[in-house]
Write an enzyme that holds these catalytic residues in place. Structure first.
Site, PDB file in Angstrom:
ATOM      1  CB  THR A 555      10.591   5.500   1.524  1.00 36.08           C
ATOM      2  OG1 THR A 555      11.311   4.347   1.971  1.00 36.08           O
ATOM      3  CG2 THR A 555       9.821   6.094   2.691  1.00 36.08           C
ATOM      4  CE  LYS A 579       9.396  -2.683  -7.145  1.00 39.22           C
ATOM      5  NZ  LYS A 579       9.501  -1.802  -8.279  1.00 39.22           N
ATOM      6  CD  GLU A 606       1.388 -10.016  -3.880  1.00 39.32           C
ATOM      7  OE1 GLU A 606       2.246 -10.069  -4.786  1.00 39.32           O
ATOM      8  OE2 GLU A 606       0.805 -11.019  -3.434  1.00 39.32           O
ATOM      9  CB  VAL A 609       6.737  -9.116  -7.778  1.00 39.72           C
ATOM     10  CG1 VAL A 609       6.640  -9.762  -9.157  1.00 39.72           C
ATOM     11  CG2 VAL A 609       8.078  -9.391  -7.150  1.00 39.72           C
ATOM     12  CB  ALA A 611       1.756  -2.647  -8.965  1.00 37.63           C
ATOM     13  N   GLY A 664       3.537   8.378 -13.678  1.00 35.25           N
ATOM     14  CA  GLY A 664       3.775   7.729 -12.382  1.00 35.25           C
ATOM     15  C   GLY A 664       4.014   6.233 -12.451  1.00 35.25           C
ATOM     16  CD  GLU A 667      10.974   1.411  -8.847  1.00 33.64           C
ATOM     17  OE1 GLU A 667      11.533   1.713  -7.778  1.00 33.64           O
ATOM     18  OE2 GLU A 667       9.888   0.794  -8.895  1.00 33.64           O
ATOM     19  CE  LYS A 682       8.574  -4.720 -10.385  1.00 31.41           C
ATOM     20  NZ  LYS A 682       7.965  -3.951 -11.469  1.00 31.41           N
ATOM     21  N   GLY A 796       1.516   1.916 -11.413  1.00 33.11           N
ATOM     22  CA  GLY A 796       0.567   2.997 -11.150  1.00 33.11           C
ATOM     23  C   GLY A 796       0.330   3.121  -9.654  1.00 33.11           C
TER      24      GLY A 796
END
Ligand code: ADP
Ligand code: ASP
Ligand code: MG
Length: 813
Positions: A555, A579, A606, A609, A611, A664, A667, A682, A796
């Site tokens: 979420t 995050k 992971e 930062v 993806a 997509g 954020e 990040k 993505g």
């Protein structure tokens, strides 16, 4: 001669008794046979209940007795031809009347002694053995019924009597040497004392009857016929993958049964072991199965342990105090006090400082033990040399058993390692000097989990069960569920992981299934699921207390980010795509990291930062292997990269941003990307991973966005961007004129972090970044001139989901 014992479930009804008759017929072909039988399954409990009701003055004991009578009569009617029923029916009726007479006495007196209890429950075996005798006769198998009370003599410890083997062995040998028959039917469990009163050998004691007779008559084998195909590597009611043990030594079988493997009553092995008589455990319902052989030697296998068992209802008594150190006699007095009260000690540990002795006893005796021990040490307690006895309840023992453990170091390390990783707290440990057993005292509520993880560790090296709980079913969440569904087989085949999604929730609904949610149908199941309630969701997961658990947050919700401690404290790993936790205050980030370490539950993020790119993992590998990071430069916004790579002035800047959102990459709130906030988060996370105590306000952000775009809502944001189209056009035109590209770059150098738009020339690593790619450059002691470069798609749903997936597998490993 051979002895066959049939347990309660084997003789529970007419159908099962017919199986028993077939087995007996087969056995008779090879040797003379003694058949020992239990009461019909559940009858001993039912008799105990009736007796207890009568003693409380509850007249319904009569109903209970009638039920018992009816069950026996109905069994006979179904089992034996009509013309041969009457004598056995009247014999049973007579027995039932006797039970009722005794219970009437109990009811009138409202008094039930252990002696009377034994008299009442002995009828279970008396009647069942008479039914079997009659059934065999009706099948033309001539047999001799013998009352065990004429053979087995005990002391007067009603309920759990001790056998006098001198008299008993003489009786048995005398009887069989004089008897002239091929088959004997004998009721298990019951015996008599020296005054002729009926006694019993302890619950489950029919096994013992078979052993006593087998040992005294030097039988060739004692077969225990029950409802499972042998002794198993763990209690099959707790561990679904438990396996049959084909061969086990007497000592191992004794240890396993002593520590809870109910399939054989613990005292059974001793008399047979001393005579070297083999025991075979067989399944009445699958007679062709090999079963388990219990003999002198334990067949060597590649396994160092043979089985795992557990006992619930344990209390731990701790006697502690400085007055005990170096003074002999304390333990003697402790054990004497317990033994005078006939309280059995199951486990003992003493710390080497002699400061405390710890014993495990049955919980039912705990209060009594506290009274008598405090009385026995009253003087020492008063002068404060010893503390009042500490009593802990709701505990259990789990025990690993195996002859081969001896010469193999590391087994206890593995045992406690796996318990620790799964959040099972060990209260006390005992290892016998035989090194055939390692026992750990744990909370009762952890038993199922502990037995299962131990079983997986020692017997199912091939598979590991992983339980996943997911919050968030948006873009990334749905992709993750689809990837999981596709990969389940690969996880089983190649990684030997049984992955189960046991819960899914979103802001509206929550769905649970301990067996694993059907991932091909989760959307529909979610629609029908119960309403989401965060507290209940967490409680539910905590209470399940499942092994190898991973909570996955997909979420962007700050309330969920605040719940991680509740999982980590229960040794549930947390995988966060969200995050917020890692980019909130340094203190919270640190707290989560510390909890993860303390409770052995990985906390992985992971995808926060880069993806799906392995950025944090690589950074940690560098640091763990002793490298030092001197500088980080990175393009960390897939959105900004996409926007600056696609914006040429043809379509408006606002339009390109919208396209990034629609595809997509952004954020949920695109302003987080455009403002540079997301990149700040990040670089802060990367800096924190290197050990820097960085907060958001310590990061410099030279935003390229006109201030007015960031005011108001998202609609206003788009509107204002349209208004400032010229500003954006000027930015790209300037870059183009200089032969450069615009990149939004994050930097961390000597403790300082900054983000901002830069003009990047063709020589730079960032110049050739296309689409939504990210790139991270690590300058370290090892990578000085040429940085370590990680580059690839940085946004993505699909790649992010695969990054989450990788974290889950890492957490489970
Ligand atoms: P019976 O009535 O035949 O004496 P029990 O109920 O006393 O049978 O014992 C058989 C049961 O013991 C099995 O049904 C099984 O659930 C349970 N059990 C517990 N631990 C083990 C184990 N390690 N191996 C096999 N069975 C076990
Ligand atoms: N019927 C007795 C009991 O239930 C003895 C036995 O089944 O072994 O404990
Ligand atoms: Mg039994």
């Amino acid at each position: 001669m051979q002895v066959l014992k049939f347990g309660g479930s084997s003789v529970a009804n007419a159908k099962n008794i017919n199986n028993v008759v077939t087995i007996i017929k087969q056995a008779l072909k090879s040797d003379a046979t003694v058949v020992v039988v239990s009461a019909l399954g559940g009858v001993t409990d039912a008799l105990l209940e009736a007796a207890s009701l009568a003693s409380y003055g509850e007249i319904v004991y009569k109903d209970k007795l009638h039920e018992i009578e009816h069950r026996h009569l109905a069994t006979v009617k179904e089992l034996i031809p009509l013309d041969q029923q009457s004598s056995v029916l009247s014999a049973i009726k007579k027995r039932c009347n006797e039970i009722e007479d005794i219970c009437n006495g109990v009811f009138l007196l409202k008094e039930l002694s252990r002696r009377t209890t034994d008299a009442i429950i002995s009828y279970g075996e008396l009647i069942s053995s008479q039914i079997i005798t009659a059934k065999l006769k009706s099948a033309a198998i001539i047999n001799t019924w013998k009352d065990a009370r004429q053979l087995i003599v005990t002391n007067s410890e009603f309920g759990n009597a001790n056998v006098d083997f001198t008299i008993t062995n003489k009786n048995i040998q005398g009887f069989f040497s004089a008897a002239d028959a091929d088959i004997f039917i004998i009721p298990g469990f019951i015996a008599r004392d020296k005054s002729g009163n009926t006694t019993t050998l302890g619950r489950g004691g029919s096994d013992y009857t078979a052993a006593i007779i087998g040992a005294a008559s030097k039988a060739s084998v004692v077969e225990i016929w029950t409802d499972v195909s042998g002794m198993m590597t763990a209690d099959p009611r707790l561990v679904s993958h438990a396996k049959i043990i084909q061969h086990i030594s007497y000592q191992e079988a004794m240890e396993l049964s002593h520590f809870g493997a109910k399939v054989i009553y613990p005292p059974t092995i001793q008399p047979l072991m001393s005579k070297g008589i083999p025991v075979c455990i067989k399944n009445t319902f699958a007679p062709a199965d090999e079963g388990t052989w219990i003999t002198n030697v334990s067949k060597l296998t590649d396994k160092h342990i043979r089985g795992i068992s557990s006992i619930n209802n344990l209390s731990l008594l701790s006697l502690e105090g400085s007055g005990m150190v170096g003074i002999p006699g304390f333990s003697k007095r402790l054990f004497e006090a317990l033994s005078n009260e006939k309280i059995n000690v199951i486990l003992i540990t003493q710390s080497s400082s002699e400061h405390s002795i710890c014993v495990g006893i049955e919980e039912a005796n705990a209060d009594r033990a506290k009274e008598i021990i405090d009385a026995a040490f009253a003087y020492e307690i008063e002068i404060k040399k010893v503390e009042p006895l500490k009593v802990e309840k709701d505990l259990a023992i789990v025990a690993l058993v195996g002859d081969n453990m001896k010469s193999h170091p590391g087994i206890s390390g593995k045992m406690f390692g796996v318990l620790g990783r799964n959040g099972v707290n060990v209260r006390a440990i005992a290892q016998g000097s035989s090194e055939r057993n390692i026992s750990a005292v744990i909370a009762v509520e952890d038993v199922k989990k502990a037995i299962n993880v131990l079983h997986e560790e020692f017997f199912e090296t091939t598979f590991k069960q992983v339980n996943i709980f997911i919050s968030g079913t948006g873009n990334v969440g749905s992709k993750l569920l689809a990837q999981l569904q596709q990969q389940l087989q690969h996880l089983e085949d190649d990684l030997r992981l049984h992955v189960r999604v046991s819960a899914i929730s979103n802001s509206r609904k929550m769905l649970f299934n301990d067996e694993g949610i059907d991932l091909s149908n989760w959307k529909k199941l979610m629609e029908e699921a119960e309403d989401m309630e965060l507290d209940r969701f967490i409680k539910n997961i905590q209470q399940k207390n499942l092994r190898n658990s991973v909570f996955v947050d997909i979420t962007a919700d700050d309330t969920i980010a605040k719940t991680y401690p509740q999982y980590l404290q229960k040794s549930i790993s947390v995988v966060a795509c969200n995050k917020i936790a890692c980019s909130s205050s340094y203190d919270y980030y640190k707290k989560l990291k510390d909890l993860a370490r303390e409770f052995n539950a990985p906390f992985l993020f992971e995808t926060n930062v880069g993806a799906g790119l392995p950025v944090i993992g690589t950074l940690n590998d560098l640091l763990r292997s002793g490298d030092k990071v001197n500088k980080i430069e990175a393009v960390l916004s897939g959105t900004l990269n996409f926007v600056f790579n696609n914006y040429t002035g043809e379509k408006s800047f606002a339009n390109v941003v919208k396209q990034a959102q629609d595809e997509g990459y952004t954020e949920p709130d695109p302003r987080l990307d455009l403002s540079g906030m997301d990149v700040m988060r990040k670089i802060m996370i990367l800096a924190r991973e290197t050990g820097e105590k960085l907060e958001m306000e310590n990061i410099t952000n030279e935003s390229f966005m006109p201030l007015s775009c960031m005011k108001g809502d998202v609609a206003n944001f788009y509107k204002e961007m349209e208004m400032h189209e010229q500003h954006f056009f000027n930015l790209v035109s300037k870059a183009k004129a200089e032969g450069k590209k615009l990149k939004f770059v994050a930097k961390f150098d000597k403790g300082n972090a900054s983000v901002g738009l830069q003009l990047i020339g063709p020589q730079h690593d960032f110049y050739h970044l296309y689409g939504k790619d990210n790139a991270v450059l690590f300058y370290t002691n090892r990578y000085t001139e040429q940085p370590l470069v990680i580059k690839g798609a940085g946004a993505g749903a699909e790649v992010t989901a695969s990054g989450v997936f990788a974290d889950i597998i890492r957490a489970a490993g």
